[in-house]
Enzyme design. Structure first.
Site, PDB file in Angstrom:
ATOM      1  N   CYS A   6       0.915  -1.049   0.024  1.00 49.13           N
ATOM      2  CA  CYS A   6      -0.083  -0.086   0.026  1.00 49.13           C
ATOM      3  C   CYS A   6       0.758   1.351  -0.032  1.00 49.13           C
ATOM      4  O   CYS A   6       0.694   2.264  -0.631  1.00 49.13           O
ATOM      5  CB  CYS A   6      -1.143   0.052   1.216  1.00 49.13           C
ATOM      6  SG  CYS A   6      -2.302  -0.964   0.898  1.00 49.13           S
ATOM      7  N   ASP A  29      10.794  -6.729  -8.808  1.00 47.03           N
ATOM      8  CA  ASP A  29      10.971  -7.040  -7.640  1.00 47.03           C
ATOM      9  C   ASP A  29      12.407  -6.657  -7.038  1.00 47.03           C
ATOM     10  O   ASP A  29      13.392  -6.477  -8.124  1.00 47.03           O
ATOM     11  CB  ASP A  29      10.838  -8.599  -7.716  1.00 47.03           C
ATOM     12  CG  ASP A  29      10.629  -9.238  -6.234  1.00 47.03           C
ATOM     13  OD1 ASP A  29       9.542  -9.827  -5.769  1.00 47.03           O
ATOM     14  OD2 ASP A  29      11.863  -9.091  -5.541  1.00 47.03           O
ATOM     15  N   HIS A  45      -6.470  -2.987  -1.129  1.00 44.70           N
ATOM     16  CA  HIS A  45      -5.802  -4.104  -0.298  1.00 44.70           C
ATOM     17  C   HIS A  45      -6.481  -5.194   0.240  1.00 44.70           C
ATOM     18  O   HIS A  45      -7.513  -5.201   0.658  1.00 44.70           O
ATOM     19  CB  HIS A  45      -5.279  -3.251   1.128  1.00 44.70           C
ATOM     20  CG  HIS A  45      -4.886  -4.104   2.235  1.00 44.70           C
ATOM     21  ND1 HIS A  45      -3.348  -4.365   2.131  1.00 44.70           N
ATOM     22  CD2 HIS A  45      -5.248  -5.306   3.027  1.00 44.70           C
ATOM     23  CE1 HIS A  45      -2.931  -5.163   3.067  1.00 44.70           C
ATOM     24  NE2 HIS A  45      -3.964  -5.635   3.696  1.00 44.70           N
ATOM     25  N   ASN A  85       2.114 -16.624  -3.626  1.00 47.50           N
ATOM     26  CA  ASN A  85       2.551 -17.204  -2.331  1.00 47.50           C
ATOM     27  C   ASN A  85       1.363 -16.663  -1.501  1.00 47.50           C
ATOM     28  O   ASN A  85       1.155 -15.563  -1.318  1.00 47.50           O
ATOM     29  CB  ASN A  85       3.873 -16.881  -1.868  1.00 47.50           C
ATOM     30  CG  ASN A  85       4.930 -17.217  -2.854  1.00 47.50           C
ATOM     31  OD1 ASN A  85       4.964 -18.351  -3.536  1.00 47.50           O
ATOM     32  ND2 ASN A  85       6.021 -16.424  -2.809  1.00 47.50           N
ATOM     33  N   GLY A  91       4.767 -19.302   1.954  1.00 46.51           N
ATOM     34  CA  GLY A  91       6.157 -18.227   1.870  1.00 46.51           C
ATOM     35  C   GLY A  91       5.763 -16.851   1.647  1.00 46.51           C
ATOM     36  O   GLY A  91       6.457 -16.206   1.064  1.00 46.51           O
ATOM     37  N   THR A  93       5.504 -13.284   2.325  1.00 42.85           N
ATOM     38  CA  THR A  93       6.139 -12.191   3.152  1.00 42.85           C
ATOM     39  C   THR A  93       5.599 -11.098   3.175  1.00 42.85           C
ATOM     40  O   THR A  93       5.854 -10.132   4.424  1.00 42.85           O
ATOM     41  CB  THR A  93       7.631 -12.044   2.982  1.00 42.85           C
ATOM     42  OG1 THR A  93       7.814 -11.402   1.532  1.00 42.85           O
ATOM     43  CG2 THR A  93       8.363 -13.497   3.189  1.00 42.85           C
ATOM     44  N   HIS A  96      -0.112  -8.303   1.298  1.00 43.79           N
ATOM     45  CA  HIS A  96      -0.856  -7.576   0.306  1.00 43.79           C
ATOM     46  C   HIS A  96      -0.968  -8.542  -0.895  1.00 43.79           C
ATOM     47  O   HIS A  96       0.396  -8.718  -1.353  1.00 43.79           O
ATOM     48  CB  HIS A  96      -0.446  -6.277  -0.043  1.00 43.79           C
ATOM     49  CG  HIS A  96      -1.317  -5.347  -0.978  1.00 43.79           C
ATOM     50  ND1 HIS A  96      -1.667  -4.133  -0.603  1.00 43.79           N
ATOM     51  CD2 HIS A  96      -1.638  -5.622  -2.186  1.00 43.79           C
ATOM     52  CE1 HIS A  96      -2.198  -3.497  -1.735  1.00 43.79           C
ATOM     53  NE2 HIS A  96      -2.371  -4.473  -2.680  1.00 43.79           N
ATOM     54  N   HIS A  98      -0.386 -10.644  -4.070  1.00 40.91           N
ATOM     55  CA  HIS A  98       0.737 -10.158  -5.358  1.00 40.91           C
ATOM     56  C   HIS A  98       0.859 -11.499  -6.139  1.00 40.91           C
ATOM     57  O   HIS A  98       0.978 -12.493  -5.426  1.00 40.91           O
ATOM     58  CB  HIS A  98       1.730  -9.384  -4.886  1.00 40.91           C
ATOM     59  CG  HIS A  98       2.661 -10.186  -3.625  1.00 40.91           C
ATOM     60  ND1 HIS A  98       2.243 -10.311  -2.427  1.00 40.91           N
ATOM     61  CD2 HIS A  98       3.737 -11.040  -3.666  1.00 40.91           C
ATOM     62  CE1 HIS A  98       3.126 -11.076  -1.613  1.00 40.91           C
ATOM     63  NE2 HIS A  98       3.856 -11.591  -2.518  1.00 40.91           N
ATOM     64  N   HIS A 100       3.948 -13.112  -8.426  1.00 39.39           N
ATOM     65  CA  HIS A 100       5.255 -12.805  -8.950  1.00 39.39           C
ATOM     66  C   HIS A 100       5.105 -13.212 -10.679  1.00 39.39           C
ATOM     67  O   HIS A 100       4.407 -14.412 -10.885  1.00 39.39           O
ATOM     68  CB  HIS A 100       6.227 -13.925  -8.324  1.00 39.39           C
ATOM     69  CG  HIS A 100       6.328 -13.616  -6.744  1.00 39.39           C
ATOM     70  ND1 HIS A 100       7.331 -12.863  -6.605  1.00 39.39           N
ATOM     71  CD2 HIS A 100       5.620 -13.777  -5.762  1.00 39.39           C
ATOM     72  CE1 HIS A 100       7.400 -12.710  -5.268  1.00 39.39           C
ATOM     73  NE2 HIS A 100       6.254 -13.323  -4.643  1.00 39.39           N
TER      74      HIS A 100
HETATM   75  P1  AMP Z   1       6.308 -12.877  -1.111  1.00 36.66           P
HETATM   76  O1  AMP Z   1       7.655 -13.347  -0.536  1.00 36.66           O
HETATM   77  O2  AMP Z   1       5.573 -13.817  -1.983  1.00 36.66           O
HETATM   78  O3  AMP Z   1       5.367 -12.173  -0.240  1.00 36.66           O
HETATM   79  O4  AMP Z   1       6.773 -11.702  -2.161  1.00 36.66           O
HETATM   80  C1  AMP Z   1       7.191 -10.472  -1.739  1.00 36.66           C
HETATM   81  C2  AMP Z   1       8.041  -9.926  -2.939  1.00 36.66           C
HETATM   82  O5  AMP Z   1       8.326  -8.600  -2.857  1.00 36.66           O
HETATM   83  C3  AMP Z   1       9.568 -10.532  -2.642  1.00 36.66           C
HETATM   84  O6  AMP Z   1      10.009 -11.228  -3.814  1.00 36.66           O
HETATM   85  C4  AMP Z   1      10.460  -9.348  -2.411  1.00 36.66           C
HETATM   86  O7  AMP Z   1      11.744  -9.363  -2.986  1.00 36.66           O
HETATM   87  C5  AMP Z   1       9.686  -8.082  -3.113  1.00 36.66           C
HETATM   88  N1  AMP Z   1       9.610  -6.796  -2.242  1.00 36.66           N
HETATM   89  C6  AMP Z   1       9.951  -6.375  -1.043  1.00 36.66           C
HETATM   90  N2  AMP Z   1      10.003  -5.194  -0.827  1.00 36.66           N
HETATM   91  C7  AMP Z   1      10.066  -4.836  -2.010  1.00 36.66           C
HETATM   92  C8  AMP Z   1      10.272  -3.358  -2.490  1.00 36.66           C
HETATM   93  N3  AMP Z   1      10.647  -2.213  -1.724  1.00 36.66           N
HETATM   94  N4  AMP Z   1      10.166  -3.241  -4.051  1.00 36.66           N
HETATM   95  C9  AMP Z   1      10.174  -4.231  -4.670  1.00 36.66           C
HETATM   96  N5  AMP Z   1       9.839  -5.385  -4.161  1.00 36.66           N
HETATM   97  C10 AMP Z   1       9.832  -5.717  -2.897  1.00 36.66           C
HETATM   98 ZN    ZN Z   2      -1.932  -3.142   1.229  1.00 39.86          ZN
END
Ligand code: AMP
Ligand code: ZN
Length: 112
Positions: A6, A29, A45, A85, A91, A93, A96, A98, A100
């Site tokens: 967000c 990424d 969100h 994920n 996995g 992290t 929100h 998303h 890949h």
């Molecule tokens: P996940 O682990 O599936 O939740 O994916 C989160 C992704 O967000 C990871 O691949 C991170 O490398 C990416 N990520 C985290 N912070 C940033 C950021 N500031 N800009 C771009 N990608 C990010």
């Molecule tokens: Zn969000």
């Protein structure tokens, strides 16, 4: 709300834009796992894939329309992978939703 993506949407955290429309934002990424690695997010969100429902699924449809456009614009004609994920075991992290989008090399299957 303390949500990293967000904050990216709000422009509070910088990102490198790959694609944007009224529903969707995609950016590079920060830790790419392939020559092409974008993160595609809804401009609303939604916590994860477990929270998609009939009220918000338009965002998922729009994300996959964007996927086709992003593939064409980034020469991913040889193929690519879209993955989300979900939750701890998946996995995830960032809480929100998303997707890949990875490409530019042969991707192993199944993932670890
Ligand atoms: P996940 O682990 O599936 O939740 O994916 C989160 C992704 O967000 C990871 O691949 C991170 O490398 C990416 N990520 C985290 N912070 C940033 C950021 N500031 N800009 C771009 N990608 C990010
Ligand atoms: Zn969000």
């Amino acid at each position: 709300m303390d949500c990293l993506f967000c904050k990216i949407l709000a422009g509070e955290i910088p990102s490198t834009k790959v694609y944007e429309d009224d529903y969707v934002y995609a950016f590079k990424d920060i830790a790419p796992q392939a020559p092409f690695h974008a993160v595609i997010i809804p401009k609303k969100h939604i916590q994860s894939a477990a929270d998609i429902n009939s009220e918000n699924s338009i965002y998922v449809a729009k994300i996959f329309e964007a996927v086709a456009t992003i593939a064409k614009e980034n020469n991913l004609g040889q193929g690519f992978r879209v993955v989300t994920n979900c939750g701890e075991d998946g996995g995830q992290t960032v809480g929100h939703l998303h997707y890949h989008m990875l490409g530019g090399r042969l991707l192993a299957w199944p993932p670890g």
